[in-house]
Design a protein around this motif. Structure first.
Motif, PDB file in Angstrom:
ATOM      1  N   MET A   1       0.104   6.820  -6.975  1.00 10.29           N
ATOM      2  CA  MET A   1      -0.018   5.395  -6.762  1.00 10.29           C
ATOM      3  C   MET A   1       0.288   5.078  -5.298  1.00 10.29           C
ATOM      4  O   MET A   1       1.229   5.591  -4.724  1.00 10.29           O
ATOM      5  CB  MET A   1       0.945   4.664  -7.697  1.00 10.29           C
ATOM      6  CG  MET A   1       0.887   3.178  -7.552  1.00 10.29           C
ATOM      7  SD  MET A   1       1.842   2.386  -8.855  1.00 10.29           S
ATOM      8  CE  MET A   1       0.700   1.153  -9.320  1.00 10.29           C
ATOM      9  N   LYS A   2      -0.519   4.218  -4.742  1.00 10.44           N
ATOM     10  CA  LYS A   2      -0.364   3.850  -3.345  1.00 10.44           C
ATOM     11  C   LYS A   2       0.773   2.840  -3.181  1.00 10.44           C
ATOM     12  O   LYS A   2       0.875   1.873  -3.927  1.00 10.44           O
ATOM     13  CB  LYS A   2      -1.683   3.256  -2.847  1.00 10.44           C
ATOM     14  CG  LYS A   2      -1.731   3.039  -1.374  1.00 10.44           C
ATOM     15  CD  LYS A   2      -3.105   2.550  -0.972  1.00 10.44           C
ATOM     16  CE  LYS A   2      -3.155   2.329   0.512  1.00 10.44           C
ATOM     17  NZ  LYS A   2      -4.445   1.813   0.940  1.00 10.44           N
ATOM     18  N   GLU A   3       1.616   3.053  -2.185  1.00 12.35           N
ATOM     19  CA  GLU A   3       2.736   2.159  -1.924  1.00 12.35           C
ATOM     20  C   GLU A   3       2.248   0.928  -1.176  1.00 12.35           C
ATOM     21  O   GLU A   3       1.408   1.013  -0.281  1.00 12.35           O
ATOM     22  CB  GLU A   3       3.783   2.885  -1.095  1.00 12.35           C
ATOM     23  CG  GLU A   3       5.063   2.120  -0.949  1.00 12.35           C
ATOM     24  CD  GLU A   3       6.120   2.919  -0.213  1.00 12.35           C
ATOM     25  OE1 GLU A   3       6.906   2.289   0.504  1.00 12.35           O
ATOM     26  OE2 GLU A   3       6.141   4.153  -0.346  1.00 12.35           O
ATOM     27  N   LYS A   4       2.773  -0.247  -1.565  1.00 13.96           N
ATOM     28  CA  LYS A   4       2.372  -1.495  -0.916  1.00 13.96           C
ATOM     29  C   LYS A   4       3.169  -1.693   0.364  1.00 13.96           C
ATOM     30  O   LYS A   4       4.361  -1.447   0.411  1.00 13.96           O
ATOM     31  CB  LYS A   4       2.624  -2.684  -1.835  1.00 13.96           C
ATOM     32  CG  LYS A   4       1.772  -2.685  -3.068  1.00 13.96           C
ATOM     33  CD  LYS A   4       1.828  -3.996  -3.814  1.00 13.96           C
ATOM     34  CE  LYS A   4       3.179  -4.283  -4.402  1.00 13.96           C
ATOM     35  NZ  LYS A   4       3.219  -5.483  -5.230  1.00 13.96           N
ATOM     36  N   HIS A   5       2.479  -2.140   1.400  1.00 12.67           N
ATOM     37  CA  HIS A   5       3.123  -2.468   2.663  1.00 12.67           C
ATOM     38  C   HIS A   5       2.696  -3.876   3.059  1.00 12.67           C
ATOM     39  O   HIS A   5       1.547  -4.254   2.895  1.00 12.67           O
ATOM     40  CB  HIS A   5       2.712  -1.493   3.769  1.00 12.67           C
ATOM     41  CG  HIS A   5       3.183  -0.104   3.543  1.00 12.67           C
ATOM     42  ND1 HIS A   5       4.489   0.269   3.708  1.00 12.67           N
ATOM     43  CD2 HIS A   5       2.532   1.011   3.138  1.00 12.67           C
ATOM     44  CE1 HIS A   5       4.627   1.555   3.445  1.00 12.67           C
ATOM     45  NE2 HIS A   5       3.447   2.020   3.085  1.00 12.67           N
ATOM     46  N   LYS A  64       6.254  -8.473  -5.311  1.00 15.18           N
ATOM     47  CA  LYS A  64       6.436  -7.392  -6.282  1.00 15.18           C
ATOM     48  C   LYS A  64       5.529  -7.516  -7.502  1.00 15.18           C
ATOM     49  O   LYS A  64       5.399  -6.585  -8.273  1.00 15.18           O
ATOM     50  CB  LYS A  64       7.901  -7.341  -6.756  1.00 15.18           C
ATOM     51  CG  LYS A  64       8.881  -7.078  -5.636  1.00 15.18           C
ATOM     52  CD  LYS A  64       8.670  -5.702  -5.063  1.00 15.18           C
ATOM     53  CE  LYS A  64       9.692  -5.419  -3.970  1.00 15.18           C
ATOM     54  NZ  LYS A  64       9.457  -4.158  -3.332  1.00 15.18           N
TER      55      LYS A  64
END
Length: 85
Positions: A1-5, A64
């Motif tokens: 899963m790609k981390e949100k920035h 979030k």
């Protein structure tokens, strides 16, 4: 899963607008605040405590929330927005 920035350019623009808004608010309201409340920072403190801080806290919570969930409730939020307008 790609981390949100977060978008740092957008955050920089928002911070700049906030700082300019605070400076304008202070320059306009300082004489009135001094006259009514015997302190030139009354309106500035109120704006930061009742406007900026709750907005930042709410923004962190909303960051979030998954985008898929937000897409599902957009029609409901749109209707609420129309009613509030």
């Amino acid at each position: 899963m790609k981390e949100k920035h977060p978008d740092y350019v957008l955050m920089g623009i928002l911070l700049t607008l906030f700082i300019l808004g605070v400076l304008i608010l202070y320059s306009v309201s300082a004489p009135i605040s001094q006259e009514r409340f015997e302190g030139s920072f009354y309106y500035l403190k109120r704006q930061i405590l009742l406007g900026f801080l709750p907005g930042i806290i709410l923004g962190f919570f909303l960051f979030k929330i998954p985008l898929a969930y937000l897409k599902k409730i957009v029609p409901f939020l749109f209707f609420i927005n129309l009613v509030l307008l």
